[in-house]
Design an enzyme around this catalytic site. Structure first.
Site: not given
Ligand code: DX5
Ligand code: ZN
Length: 214
Positions: A32, A7, A136, A174, A30, A63, A34, A65
């Site tokens: 993320d 990520s 998750m 994840d 990956h 991903h 948001m 969110m």
């Molecule tokens: C959380 C994200 C993850 C996160 C994972 O909302 O979807 O992808 O970045 O980070 P680590 O591996 O540090 O938990």
């Molecule tokens: Zn993620």
């Protein structure tokens, strides 16, 4: 064969090209996304996906969110996403089905994601229609949180569903995945591991990626 999807939430955003090149031995990147509504954080979006597309040959695992992800899936696909995952909690089944269809129409892979409080059963309506399910193992929103081992029962339940109805479908986990927790994920049936802090916090990133593959 276990795949690793580092990520970039844990990368240095001022040096994103360098940090994406540092994970060139991984299987996916990956990303993320948001929106400050579905989760209490805002990260990166379509222009960043477009900007990083030419700097890596790895598939982009995006991903989402965000609420009502169908509003934006086409734009993420056009920006260079290879796999677009969306939360089952983020919209109605009807709208999510339309979003999955839109990803497929763009020639890309689609996946559904479940938060820790959502059951494996929530995945069942989509299981024949997606290329990946993401379970998750932290509450979405932030990197660097502690792994929720109590999600492994759900990973096993989704693995059974995949084996029964769509064996080619990938099963990703994840959140909090690292040297102490990756084995439990693999044993429960996951074949794609997302890792942010565990990869970017490592002294030797290629060695860490090798380790997490099992
Ligand atoms: C959380 C994200 C993850 C996160 C994972 O909302 O979807 O992808 O970045 O980070 P680590 O591996 O540090 O938990
Ligand atoms: Zn993620």
């Amino acid at each position: 064969m276990v795949k690793i999807s580092p990520s970039i939430l844990s990368a240095d955003f001022a040096n994103l090209e360098r940090d994406i090149q540092r994970i060139s031995t991984a299987d996916y990147v990956h990303v993320d996304v948001m929106d400050g509504m579905f989760v209490p954080n805002i990260t990166i979006g379509i222009p960043v996906v477009k900007a990083i597309r030419p700097v890596t040959a790895l598939p982009l695992d995006v991903h989402l969110m965000i609420v009502q992800p169908g509003r934006y899936v086409r734009q993420f696909c056009e920006a260079g996403a290879d796999l677009v995952t969306m939360h089952v909690e983020a919209d109605t089944e009807e709208n999510l089905r339309a979003a999955i269809d839109a990803v497929h129409s763009a020639g890309k892979r689609a996946g559904v994601v479940v938060k820790p409080g959502t059951s494996a059963e929530a995945v069942r309506p989509y299981i024949r229609d997606v290329e990946l399910v993401l379970v998750m193992t932290v509450e979405p929103g932030f990197g660097g949180q502690s792994f929720m081992a109590d999600q492994m029962g759900k990973v096993r339940a989704v693995r059974e569903m995949i084996d029964a109805f769509n064996p080619a479908c990938e099963l990703e986990v994840d959140g909090g995945v690292g040297p102490d927790t990756f084995r439990a994920c693999i044993d429960a049936g996951a074949n794609v591991l997302v890792a942010g802090s565990a990869v970017y916090g490592a002294e030797d990133i290629p060695a860490r990626i090798r380790l997490l593959r099992g």
